[in-house]
Motif scaffolding. Structure first.
Motif, PDB file in Angstrom:
ATOM      1  N   LEU A  18      -4.451 -10.796  -4.368  1.00  0.00           N
ATOM      2  CA  LEU A  18      -4.582 -11.160  -5.849  1.00  0.00           C
ATOM      3  C   LEU A  18      -2.756 -11.117  -5.397  1.00  0.00           C
ATOM      4  N   GLY A  19      -2.469  -9.756  -3.909  1.00  0.00           N
ATOM      5  CA  GLY A  19      -0.878  -9.052  -3.879  1.00  0.00           C
ATOM      6  C   GLY A  19      -0.740  -8.381  -4.781  1.00  0.00           C
ATOM      7  N   LEU A  20      -1.560  -7.154  -5.308  1.00  0.00           N
ATOM      8  CA  LEU A  20      -1.208  -6.150  -6.207  1.00  0.00           C
ATOM      9  C   LEU A  20      -0.674  -4.661  -5.439  1.00  0.00           C
ATOM     10  N   ASP A  21       0.838  -3.962  -5.964  1.00  0.00           N
ATOM     11  CA  ASP A  21       1.177  -2.879  -5.137  1.00  0.00           C
ATOM     12  C   ASP A  21       0.272  -1.516  -5.338  1.00  0.00           C
ATOM     13  N   ILE A  22      -0.788  -1.201  -4.186  1.00  0.00           N
ATOM     14  CA  ILE A  22      -1.294  -0.652  -5.074  1.00  0.00           C
ATOM     15  C   ILE A  22      -0.968   1.014  -3.809  1.00  0.00           C
ATOM     16  N   ASP A  23      -1.363   2.197  -5.602  1.00  0.00           N
ATOM     17  CA  ASP A  23      -1.302   3.197  -4.395  1.00  0.00           C
ATOM     18  C   ASP A  23      -2.757   3.550  -4.514  1.00  0.00           C
ATOM     19  N   PHE A  24      -2.864   4.172  -3.586  1.00  0.00           N
ATOM     20  CA  PHE A  24      -4.135   5.032  -2.912  1.00  0.00           C
ATOM     21  C   PHE A  24      -4.428   6.183  -2.666  1.00  0.00           C
ATOM     22  N   VAL A  25      -5.116   6.657  -3.900  1.00  0.00           N
ATOM     23  CA  VAL A  25      -4.838   8.404  -3.558  1.00  0.00           C
ATOM     24  C   VAL A  25      -6.579   8.975  -3.583  1.00  0.00           C
ATOM     25  N   LEU A  55       0.745  -1.568   0.045  1.00  0.00           N
ATOM     26  CA  LEU A  55      -0.016  -0.022  -0.066  1.00  0.00           C
ATOM     27  C   LEU A  55       1.333   0.906   0.018  1.00  0.00           C
ATOM     28  N   ASN A  56       0.855   1.973  -0.502  1.00  0.00           N
ATOM     29  CA  ASN A  56       1.596   3.372  -1.038  1.00  0.00           C
ATOM     30  C   ASN A  56       3.242   3.380  -0.583  1.00  0.00           C
ATOM     31  N   GLY A  57       3.596   1.975  -1.453  1.00  0.00           N
ATOM     32  CA  GLY A  57       4.898   1.414  -1.072  1.00  0.00           C
ATOM     33  C   GLY A  57       5.583   0.514  -0.227  1.00  0.00           C
ATOM     34  N   PHE A  58       4.649   0.239   0.759  1.00  0.00           N
ATOM     35  CA  PHE A  58       5.202  -0.520   1.810  1.00  0.00           C
ATOM     36  C   PHE A  58       4.251  -1.646   1.479  1.00  0.00           C
ATOM     37  N   HIS A  59       4.872  -2.752   2.510  1.00  0.00           N
ATOM     38  CA  HIS A  59       4.281  -4.487   2.210  1.00  0.00           C
ATOM     39  C   HIS A  59       4.248  -4.159   3.796  1.00  0.00           C
ATOM     40  N   LEU A  60       2.709  -4.874   4.103  1.00  0.00           N
ATOM     41  CA  LEU A  60       1.784  -4.503   5.189  1.00  0.00           C
ATOM     42  C   LEU A  60       1.495  -5.364   5.351  1.00  0.00           C
ATOM     43  N   ALA A 112      -1.387  -0.900  -9.019  1.00  0.00           N
ATOM     44  CA  ALA A 112      -2.780  -0.669  -9.008  1.00  0.00           C
ATOM     45  C   ALA A 112      -2.569   0.829  -8.443  1.00  0.00           C
ATOM     46  N   LEU A 113      -3.314   1.466  -9.237  1.00  0.00           N
ATOM     47  CA  LEU A 113      -4.281   2.783  -8.621  1.00  0.00           C
ATOM     48  C   LEU A 113      -6.099   2.534  -8.781  1.00  0.00           C
ATOM     49  N   HIS A 114      -5.962   2.968  -6.710  1.00  0.00           N
ATOM     50  CA  HIS A 114      -7.008   3.253  -6.319  1.00  0.00           C
ATOM     51  C   HIS A 114      -7.616   4.491  -6.150  1.00  0.00           C
ATOM     52  N   CYS A 115      -8.292   4.623  -7.047  1.00  0.00           N
ATOM     53  CA  CYS A 115      -9.193   6.180  -7.091  1.00  0.00           C
ATOM     54  C   CYS A 115     -10.404   6.461  -6.813  1.00  0.00           C
ATOM     55  N   LEU A 116     -10.924   5.131  -6.382  1.00  0.00           N
ATOM     56  CA  LEU A 116     -12.547   5.574  -6.465  1.00  0.00           C
ATOM     57  C   LEU A 116     -12.888   5.617  -4.287  1.00  0.00           C
TER      58      LEU A 116
END
Length: 349
Positions: A119-126, A16-21, A98-102
């Motif tokens: 699914l193990g996506l690398d997601i940017d949350f905006v 999430l935003n570049g960090f493994h969580l 992936a981008l999360h913008c919803l």
């Protein structure tokens, strides 16, 4: 695969935003969002804590696609199954960006997070703004947007490999703009009851193709019936008029509750709007209003100032499809997803 993956899992490649969580990290982030975050972050915090609590379900508000809006319970495992079906259909791989913008308060926003965990996506949350990719030159494998966001992001979308657009129907101008990009763009079909989309089609195609483990049929009203055993125990009966194309595809015709009965002739607004979409640049819709002679008369409602329409604008329409009157409304009211609030707009005329 669905037997081993449960809603308590967080894929080890999830970022999430570049960090493994992991699960504990996510819950800590959620508390921080609720305590100190902006409004959109607080709704994410609420969702994450609800997701990892000891209940096996979430309670969600429906949009009214299958009837009156209501609160329904959706099993978290069904949401996991939906995420896996999306991953299979769009060939999403662990580590994909992936981008999360919803908005996370709606099912589409919730499901982008579920797909990421599972699914193990690398997601940017905006923030869910109308210009979600402004000043962002990151390359993304997968993005989900509503039509307004897609329209405002045309200049940046060449950085996106695959994109799904849902929440409201795309107009012709947007389809044309998207078709010029190298991005693979899909329009999706779904609702809260189906845990976001159960079908998708590439822009330019007429028929939607269903995701894995979905069966479709029509009822006696010619409305779509969805059998999705991994998502819902009961068949989902919609109010969407469709034409079936083989076992796995359908063409969406319109909403049965929008059908206009004008002098005994049944008219489907969405069909008429499709014919007019290349001729009217502003946003518009057609609908029926009460009429002493016809019961309902067909009218055209256009957003913006009064304008002079071309004489041939209705040439492609059948005799009964031609609007009897044209109204102009300065600004259409709409939902956060971009769906027009037709009743509210009509009341302002």
């Amino acid at each position: 695969m669905t037997n081993t993956i449960t809603y308590q899992n967080v894929h080890n490649l999830f970022k999430l935003n570049g960090f493994h969580l992991n699960r504990n990290d996510l819950c800590r982030v959620a508390y921080s969002f609720i305590k100190e975050g902006d409004e959109y972050e607080k709704s994410v915090g609420d969702f994450v804590l609800d997701w990892f609590d000891n209940k096996s379900y979430l309670e969600l508000n429906t949009s009214g696609t299958t009837g009156t809006p209501k609160i329904i319970r959706i099993e978290k495992q069904a949401m996991v199954n939906s995420a896996i079906a999306t991953g299979d259909f769009f060939d999403l791989q662990p580590g994909d960006k992936a981008l999360h913008c919803l908005p996370t308060k709606y099912i589409a926003g919730k499901m982008m997070f579920v797909r990421s965990f599972i699914l193990g996506l690398d997601i940017d949350f905006v923030a869910p703004s109308s210009h979600p990719m402004l000043k962002n030159d990151t390359k993304y494998d997968f993005v989900a947007m509503v039509p307004l966001q897609a329209q405002n992001s045309l200049a940046e979308l060449n950085n996106v490999k695959k994109m799904i657009v849902g929440g409201a129907k795309m107009n012709n101008a947007l389809e044309k703009g998207l078709s010029k990009l190298k991005t693979q763009v899909y329009e999706t079909y779904g609702m809260t009851e189906t845990i976001t989309h159960i079908a998708a089609k590439k822009i330019g195609e007429k028929a939607f193709s269903v995701l894995p483990n979905i069966k479709i049929a029509k009822d006696d009203r010619n409305c779509l019936v969805i059998d999705a055993p991994k998502i819902s125990e009961e068949a989902i009966v919609t109010n969407d008029l469709v034409e079936l194309v083989g076992e796995n595809q359908f063409v969406f015709l319109g909403r049965i509750d929008n059908v206009i009965n004008s002098g005994g002739v049944k008219l489907i607004p969405e069909k008429i709007e499709d014919k007019l979409s290349s001729k009217i640049q502003s946003r518009f819709f057609v609908t029926g209003i009460q009429d002493a002679d016809l019961g309902e008369k067909l009218v055209l409602v256009i957003e913006g100032e009064n304008q002079t329409l071309e004489d041939n604008i209705f040439d492609g329409l059948d005799k009964y499809e031609k609007p009897k009157e044209v109204f102009y409304v300065a600004k259409f009211s709409e939902t956060e997803n971009g769906k027009l609030k037709r009743k509210e707009i009509l009341e302002s005329i």
